[in-house]
Design a protein around this motif. Structure first.
Motif, PDB file in Angstrom:
ATOM      1  N   THR A  71       0.836  -1.200   0.000  1.00 49.47           N
ATOM      2  CA  THR A  71       0.000   0.000   0.000  1.00 49.47           C
ATOM      3  C   THR A  71       0.869   1.248   0.000  1.00 49.47           C
ATOM      4  O   THR A  71       1.850   1.328   0.747  1.00 49.47           O
ATOM      5  CB  THR A  71      -0.927   0.035   1.236  1.00 49.47           C
ATOM      6  OG1 THR A  71      -1.771  -1.117   1.228  1.00 49.47           O
ATOM      7  CG2 THR A  71      -1.797   1.281   1.230  1.00 49.47           C
ATOM      8  N   ALA A  72       0.509   2.193  -0.854  1.00 50.62           N
ATOM      9  CA  ALA A  72       1.141   3.510  -0.866  1.00 50.62           C
ATOM     10  C   ALA A  72       0.059   4.552  -0.620  1.00 50.62           C
ATOM     11  O   ALA A  72      -0.989   4.515  -1.275  1.00 50.62           O
ATOM     12  CB  ALA A  72       1.834   3.768  -2.200  1.00 50.62           C
ATOM     13  N   SER A  73       0.283   5.445   0.323  1.00 46.57           N
ATOM     14  CA  SER A  73      -0.745   6.429   0.658  1.00 46.57           C
ATOM     15  C   SER A  73      -0.125   7.806   0.870  1.00 46.57           C
ATOM     16  O   SER A  73       1.033   7.938   1.283  1.00 46.57           O
ATOM     17  CB  SER A  73      -1.518   6.011   1.908  1.00 46.57           C
ATOM     18  OG  SER A  73      -0.671   5.936   3.034  1.00 46.57           O
ATOM     19  N   LEU A  74      -0.926   8.813   0.582  1.00 43.65           N
ATOM     20  CA  LEU A  74      -0.552  10.199   0.792  1.00 43.65           C
ATOM     21  C   LEU A  74      -1.640  10.849   1.637  1.00 43.65           C
ATOM     22  O   LEU A  74      -2.818  10.824   1.254  1.00 43.65           O
ATOM     23  CB  LEU A  74      -0.399  10.935  -0.545  1.00 43.65           C
ATOM     24  CG  LEU A  74       0.077  12.393  -0.464  1.00 43.65           C
ATOM     25  CD1 LEU A  74       1.516  12.447   0.056  1.00 43.65           C
ATOM     26  CD2 LEU A  74      -0.022  13.056  -1.840  1.00 43.65           C
ATOM     27  N   GLN A  85      -6.988  11.815   2.220  1.00 47.65           N
ATOM     28  CA  GLN A  85      -6.101  10.657   2.192  1.00 47.65           C
ATOM     29  C   GLN A  85      -6.309   9.925   0.870  1.00 47.65           C
ATOM     30  O   GLN A  85      -7.435   9.584   0.510  1.00 47.65           O
ATOM     31  CB  GLN A  85      -6.361   9.712   3.361  1.00 47.65           C
ATOM     32  CG  GLN A  85      -5.481   8.455   3.315  1.00 47.65           C
ATOM     33  CD  GLN A  85      -5.597   7.611   4.564  1.00 47.65           C
ATOM     34  OE1 GLN A  85      -6.026   8.092   5.605  1.00 47.65           O
ATOM     35  NE2 GLN A  85      -5.226   6.347   4.466  1.00 47.65           N
ATOM     36  N   LEU A  86      -5.214   9.696   0.165  1.00 47.35           N
ATOM     37  CA  LEU A  86      -5.231   8.954  -1.090  1.00 47.35           C
ATOM     38  C   LEU A  86      -4.387   7.697  -0.899  1.00 47.35           C
ATOM     39  O   LEU A  86      -3.226   7.778  -0.497  1.00 47.35           O
ATOM     40  CB  LEU A  86      -4.658   9.813  -2.218  1.00 47.35           C
ATOM     41  CG  LEU A  86      -4.527   9.150  -3.598  1.00 47.35           C
ATOM     42  CD1 LEU A  86      -5.892   8.778  -4.157  1.00 47.35           C
ATOM     43  CD2 LEU A  86      -3.780  10.064  -4.570  1.00 47.35           C
ATOM     44  N   ALA A  87      -4.963   6.531  -1.167  1.00 49.11           N
ATOM     45  CA  ALA A  87      -4.258   5.271  -0.933  1.00 49.11           C
ATOM     46  C   ALA A  87      -4.494   4.311  -2.093  1.00 49.11           C
ATOM     47  O   ALA A  87      -5.612   4.206  -2.615  1.00 49.11           O
ATOM     48  CB  ALA A  87      -4.709   4.636   0.376  1.00 49.11           C
ATOM     49  N   TYR A  88      -3.433   3.607  -2.472  1.00 57.27           N
ATOM     50  CA  TYR A  88      -3.534   2.569  -3.501  1.00 57.27           C
ATOM     51  C   TYR A  88      -2.949   1.274  -2.943  1.00 57.27           C
ATOM     52  O   TYR A  88      -1.850   1.264  -2.379  1.00 57.27           O
ATOM     53  CB  TYR A  88      -2.768   2.971  -4.761  1.00 57.27           C
ATOM     54  CG  TYR A  88      -2.626   1.826  -5.752  1.00 57.27           C
ATOM     55  CD1 TYR A  88      -3.728   1.344  -6.444  1.00 57.27           C
ATOM     56  CD2 TYR A  88      -1.390   1.218  -5.960  1.00 57.27           C
ATOM     57  CE1 TYR A  88      -3.602   0.288  -7.339  1.00 57.27           C
ATOM     58  CE2 TYR A  88      -1.251   0.169  -6.856  1.00 57.27           C
ATOM     59  CZ  TYR A  88      -2.362  -0.287  -7.537  1.00 57.27           C
ATOM     60  OH  TYR A  88      -2.236  -1.346  -8.415  1.00 57.27           O
ATOM     61  N   THR A  89      -3.696   0.185  -3.098  1.00 57.87           N
ATOM     62  CA  THR A  89      -3.265  -1.117  -2.606  1.00 57.87           C
ATOM     63  C   THR A  89      -3.233  -2.116  -3.750  1.00 57.87           C
ATOM     64  O   THR A  89      -4.197  -2.231  -4.531  1.00 57.87           O
ATOM     65  CB  THR A  89      -4.211  -1.643  -1.507  1.00 57.87           C
ATOM     66  OG1 THR A  89      -4.222  -0.726  -0.408  1.00 57.87           O
ATOM     67  CG2 THR A  89      -3.753  -3.010  -1.014  1.00 57.87           C
ATOM     68  N   ARG A  90      -2.114  -2.823  -3.852  1.00 61.58           N
ATOM     69  CA  ARG A  90      -1.953  -3.905  -4.823  1.00 61.58           C
ATOM     70  C   ARG A  90      -1.764  -5.192  -4.042  1.00 61.58           C
ATOM     71  O   ARG A  90      -0.883  -5.278  -3.176  1.00 61.58           O
ATOM     72  CB  ARG A  90      -0.737  -3.635  -5.712  1.00 61.58           C
ATOM     73  CG  ARG A  90      -0.402  -4.744  -6.706  1.00 61.58           C
ATOM     74  CD  ARG A  90      -1.336  -4.751  -7.884  1.00 61.58           C
ATOM     75  NE  ARG A  90      -0.872  -5.686  -8.923  1.00 61.58           N
ATOM     76  CZ  ARG A  90      -1.533  -5.923 -10.047  1.00 61.58           C
ATOM     77  NH1 ARG A  90      -2.663  -5.297 -10.287  1.00 61.58           N
ATOM     78  NH2 ARG A  90      -1.062  -6.780 -10.934  1.00 61.58           N
TER      79      ARG A  90
END
Length: 292
Positions: A71-74, A85-90
Motif C-alpha cells: 500500500t502507498a498512501s498520501l 487521504q489517497l491510498a492505492y493497494t496492490r
C-alpha cells in the motif's frame, strides 16, 4: 507480518508505504470421498465407492494460503479546513482450500486465486470543515446565517476496486460423478478471458466432454469492478449543562450511479455473460442524537 515506512513532507503531507504478508496452513479443504469416478452420468450411482451411502462432504486440514499486499498512501493533515487521504493497494492471495473440491484425487487442481482476492484498490477520502466563523473569515457576523452554517463537517470516501474472481461452471453432472451437480467447472478453450465487449470473453469456456472434468481453473474470471461514493455531513450543537445535539446526514451512492454487481458464469445457460444484478442505489438517511 508487516512493515510500514512513514515520512513527513512539506505542506502538512505525510507519505506512507506499507507491506503485509499472510501465510495460512492447515486450512480446511472440503472433499467428497464417496463420489464416483468420471463416467456415464446415468450409472454414477452404481459406481459410488460406498454403495450403501450417498455423497457427503469430508473436511480435512490440508489447505494452504499465501497473501501479499503493498500500500502507498498520501495523507494531508487538516489545513485551511481541508484534509484528505489517497491510498492505492496492490494485493494477491492464493490458496488451495475450496469449500468442496471438484476432484478429491487431484487437490492440486484447486490451487487458485482466493475467493476474496481483490487485486487493486484505490481509495480517496476528503474531509472538509465549514469555513464559516463567528468572528473572522467567510460569512462572519451574519447573525442567524453564521450560526446555522458554522461547525459543519463533510466527509466523502470514494473507492474504486477490481472485482472478486468468479469460477466458470456448467449445469448438471457432466462428469458423471454423482455429486457437485451445480459446481462442476467448464472447459477452457485457450482463448483470452478478457476480450470483446462483454464482461469477459464467453468463447473462453465451453461445456466439457461428457464423462470428463473441465480443465478451467477455480476463480479465473475477473469480477466486475466496483465504484462507491458515499457522503456524510455532521454537526454537534453544544447546549447548556454539558448537553449536546448531534445531527448527521448520511448518503450512500448520492450520485445514484449504477454499478454492475454480478453476471452469469454458467456456460450454456441464457444468463451466461449476462448482467444479473446491480449494486445498491442511492440511500439518504438522517440521525439526530441528544446527549446529556
Amino acid at each position: 507480518w508487516n512493515v510500514q515506512v512513514q515520512r513527513n513532507l512539506p505542506g502538512n503531507l505525510v507519505m506512507q508505504l506499507g507491506y503485509t504478508g499472510i501465510k495460512g496452513t492447515h486450512l480446511v479443504q472440503g472433499l467428497d470421498p464417496n463420489q464416483a469416478l468420471p463416467g456415464d452420468p446415468n450409472t454414477a450411482s452404481n459406481r459410488l465407492p460406498i454403495s450403501y451411502a450417498s455423497t457427503f462432504t469430508y473436511d480435512q486440514t490440508g489447505g494452504n494460503l499465501i497473501s501479499n499486499s503493498g500500500t502507498a498512501s498520501l495523507i494531508r493533515r487538516m489545513r485551511q479546513n481541508l484534509a484528505f487521504q489517497l491510498a492505492y493497494t496492490r494485493a494477491k492471495s492464493i490458496d488451495d482450500a475450496p469449500a468442496l473440491a471438484l476432484n478429491p484425487f487431484d487437490l492440486a487442481a484447486e490451487r487458485a486465486l482466493s475467493t476474496n482476492d481483490r487485486r487493486d484498490v484505490l481509495q480517496f477520502t476528503f474531509t472538509a470543515e465549514s469555513p464559516v466563523d463567528q468572528r473572522n473569515g467567510f460569512l462572519a457576523n451574519k447573525g442567524f446565517l453564521t450560526k446555522v452554517l458554522k461547525n459543519w463537517t463533510l466527509q466523502s470516501p470514494i473507492t474504486w476496486e477490481t472485482g472478486l474472481p468468479l469460477t466458470p461452471t456448467v449445469a448438471g453432472d457432466i462428469a458423471g460423478i454423482g455429486a457437485n451437480t451445480n459446481g462442476q467447472r467448464a472447459e477452457a478453450t485457450g482463448e483470452p478471458i478478457m476480450m470483446g465487449n462483454g464482461f469477459f470473453n464467453p468463447g473462453a469456456f465451453v461445456v466439457p466432454t461428457q464423462g470428463t472434468f473441465g480443465n478451467a481453473g477455480r476463480d479465473t474470471i475477473p469480477g466486475p469492478h466496483v465504484f462507491t461514493l458515499n457522503a456524510n455531513m455532521s454537526r454537534t450543537f453544544t447546549l447548556k449543562e454539558r448537553k449536546s445535539l448531534e445531527i448527521q446526514i448520511n448518503s450512500t451512492n448520492p450520485l445514484n450511479h449504477p454499478v454492475p454487481a454480478t453476471f452469469g458464469t454458467q456456460v450454456g445457460t441464457l444468463t451466461y455473460d449476462v448482467l444479473q444484478s446491480m449494486g445498491a442505489m442511492r440511500v439518504i438517511s438522517g440521525t439526530i442524537r441528544f446527549r446529556m
